[in-house]
Design a protein around this motif. Structure first.
Motif, PDB file in Angstrom:
ATOM      1  N   UNK A  72      -7.741   5.121   2.570  1.00 53.37           N
ATOM      2  CA  UNK A  72      -8.089   4.797   3.952  1.00 53.37           C
ATOM      3  C   UNK A  72      -9.437   4.098   3.842  1.00 53.37           C
ATOM      4  N   UNK A  73      -9.444   2.790   4.075  1.00 56.12           N
ATOM      5  CA  UNK A  73     -10.652   1.992   3.891  1.00 56.12           C
ATOM      6  C   UNK A  73     -11.657   2.156   5.014  1.00 56.12           C
ATOM      7  N   UNK A  74     -11.138   2.111   6.250  1.00 61.35           N
ATOM      8  CA  UNK A  74     -12.068   2.138   7.374  1.00 61.35           C
ATOM      9  C   UNK A  74     -11.339   2.467   8.659  1.00 61.35           C
ATOM     10  N   UNK A  75     -12.124   2.875   9.632  1.00 63.58           N
ATOM     11  CA  UNK A  75     -11.678   3.019  11.002  1.00 63.58           C
ATOM     12  C   UNK A  75     -11.991   1.678  11.654  1.00 63.58           C
ATOM     13  N   UNK A  76     -10.942   0.901  11.961  1.00 63.34           N
ATOM     14  CA  UNK A  76     -11.177  -0.445  12.494  1.00 63.34           C
ATOM     15  C   UNK A  76     -11.568  -0.424  13.969  1.00 63.34           C
ATOM     16  N   UNK A  77     -11.101   0.568  14.685  1.00 63.57           N
ATOM     17  CA  UNK A  77     -11.522   0.854  16.058  1.00 63.57           C
ATOM     18  C   UNK A  77     -11.216   2.329  16.286  1.00 63.57           C
ATOM     19  N   UNK A  78     -11.323   2.809  17.482  1.00 62.00           N
ATOM     20  CA  UNK A  78     -11.164   4.249  17.704  1.00 62.00           C
ATOM     21  C   UNK A  78      -9.742   4.757  17.506  1.00 62.00           C
ATOM     22  N   UNK A  79      -8.766   3.870  17.387  1.00 59.99           N
ATOM     23  CA  UNK A  79      -7.378   4.319  17.254  1.00 59.99           C
ATOM     24  C   UNK A  79      -6.656   3.810  16.005  1.00 59.99           C
ATOM     25  N   UNK A  80      -7.332   3.021  15.151  1.00 60.40           N
ATOM     26  CA  UNK A  80      -6.653   2.421  13.997  1.00 60.40           C
ATOM     27  C   UNK A  80      -7.431   2.607  12.691  1.00 60.40           C
ATOM     28  N   UNK A  81      -6.662   2.799  11.604  1.00 61.10           N
ATOM     29  CA  UNK A  81      -7.211   2.818  10.243  1.00 61.10           C
ATOM     30  C   UNK A  81      -6.685   1.610   9.487  1.00 61.10           C
ATOM     31  N   UNK A  82      -7.499   1.099   8.565  1.00 65.00           N
ATOM     32  CA  UNK A  82      -7.010   0.112   7.593  1.00 65.00           C
ATOM     33  C   UNK A  82      -6.742   0.877   6.318  1.00 65.00           C
ATOM     34  N   UNK A  83      -5.510   0.818   5.836  1.00 64.46           N
ATOM     35  CA  UNK A  83      -5.084   1.581   4.660  1.00 64.46           C
ATOM     36  C   UNK A  83      -4.447   0.659   3.628  1.00 64.46           C
ATOM     37  N   UNK A  84      -4.420   1.128   2.386  1.00 59.87           N
ATOM     38  CA  UNK A  84      -3.693   0.398   1.343  1.00 59.87           C
ATOM     39  C   UNK A  84      -3.002   1.393   0.421  1.00 59.87           C
ATOM     40  N   UNK A  85      -1.964   0.905  -0.242  1.00 62.70           N
ATOM     41  CA  UNK A  85      -1.173   1.690  -1.179  1.00 62.70           C
ATOM     42  C   UNK A  85      -0.547   2.915  -0.536  1.00 62.70           C
ATOM     43  N   UNK A  86      -0.134   2.791   0.710  1.00 62.56           N
ATOM     44  CA  UNK A  86       0.451   3.924   1.429  1.00 62.56           C
ATOM     45  C   UNK A  86       1.974   3.848   1.368  1.00 62.56           C
ATOM     46  N   UNK A  87       2.610   4.793   0.685  1.00 58.46           N
ATOM     47  CA  UNK A  87       4.066   4.763   0.611  1.00 58.46           C
ATOM     48  C   UNK A  87       4.736   5.053   1.951  1.00 58.46           C
ATOM     49  N   UNK A  88       4.071   5.757   2.850  1.00 58.94           N
ATOM     50  CA  UNK A  88       4.637   6.032   4.173  1.00 58.94           C
ATOM     51  C   UNK A  88       4.750   4.732   4.955  1.00 58.94           C
ATOM     52  N   UNK A  89       3.718   3.915   4.919  1.00 60.56           N
ATOM     53  CA  UNK A  89       3.757   2.622   5.590  1.00 60.56           C
ATOM     54  C   UNK A  89       4.825   1.747   4.955  1.00 60.56           C
ATOM     55  N   UNK A  90       4.909   1.740   3.634  1.00 57.07           N
ATOM     56  CA  UNK A  90       5.909   0.923   2.931  1.00 57.07           C
ATOM     57  C   UNK A  90       7.323   1.396   3.260  1.00 57.07           C
ATOM     58  N   UNK A  91       7.531   2.713   3.342  1.00 56.57           N
ATOM     59  CA  UNK A  91       8.848   3.250   3.646  1.00 56.57           C
ATOM     60  C   UNK A  91       9.321   2.832   5.034  1.00 56.57           C
ATOM     61  N   UNK A  92       8.386   2.614   5.923  1.00 49.39           N
ATOM     62  CA  UNK A  92       8.748   2.209   7.279  1.00 49.39           C
ATOM     63  C   UNK A  92       8.857   0.700   7.400  1.00 49.39           C
ATOM     64  N   UNK A  93       8.754  -0.031   6.301  1.00 54.34           N
ATOM     65  CA  UNK A  93       8.998  -1.457   6.303  1.00 54.34           C
ATOM     66  C   UNK A  93       7.841  -2.318   6.719  1.00 54.34           C
ATOM     67  N   UNK A  94       6.620  -1.799   6.680  1.00 50.92           N
ATOM     68  CA  UNK A  94       5.474  -2.575   7.138  1.00 50.92           C
ATOM     69  C   UNK A  94       4.859  -3.380   6.015  1.00 50.92           C
ATOM     70  N   UNK A  95       4.899  -2.891   4.821  1.00 50.03           N
ATOM     71  CA  UNK A  95       4.295  -3.619   3.720  1.00 50.03           C
ATOM     72  C   UNK A  95       4.591  -2.943   2.413  1.00 50.03           C
ATOM     73  N   UNK A  96       4.327  -3.640   1.354  1.00 50.62           N
ATOM     74  CA  UNK A  96       4.525  -3.068   0.031  1.00 50.62           C
ATOM     75  C   UNK A  96       3.517  -1.959  -0.198  1.00 50.62           C
ATOM     76  N   UNK A  97       3.838  -0.950  -1.024  1.00 45.25           N
ATOM     77  CA  UNK A  97       2.924   0.150  -1.252  1.00 45.25           C
ATOM     78  C   UNK A  97       1.578  -0.296  -1.810  1.00 45.25           C
TER      79      UNK A  97
END
Length: 99
Positions: A72-97
């Protein structure tokens, strides 16, 4: 009066008539979720829908992911995180892990 407070403590939300949020993170339609966006490094996701419901998210006051390799790199605003290498996000079709 103490008996009245004890009764309220039993189930405050039922007493108030509020609806419980029963949306599971797996029920979200990622393809039509306008809040998800790719970033230069990783993706920006709604923290409530992803991180805060994930088994790997640390307990407050820490803000971290305990999944090996996920950041989890940062809180981009009060409701969002910037993340990388997340298999949960990849499993939901948003991006590669590895994004």
């Amino acid at each position: 009066m103490d008996a009245d407070l004890a009764a309220l403590d039993d189930d405050v939300f039922e007493t108030l008539g509020g609806d419980e949020d029963t949306t599971e993170a797996t029920d979200l339609d990622v393809e039509s979720d306008p809040e998800i966006e790719r970033a230069a490094e990783g993706v920006v996701v709604p923290k409530r829908s992803y991180c805060e419901r994930c088994q790997y998210f640390t307990d407050p006051p820490d803000v971290a992911c305990e999944n090996p390799g996920t950041t989890i790199h940062e809180l981009t605003d009060v409701t969002h995180f910037r993340v990388s290498n997340c298999p949960v996000v990849a499993d939901r079709g948003v991006g590669a892990p590895n994004e």
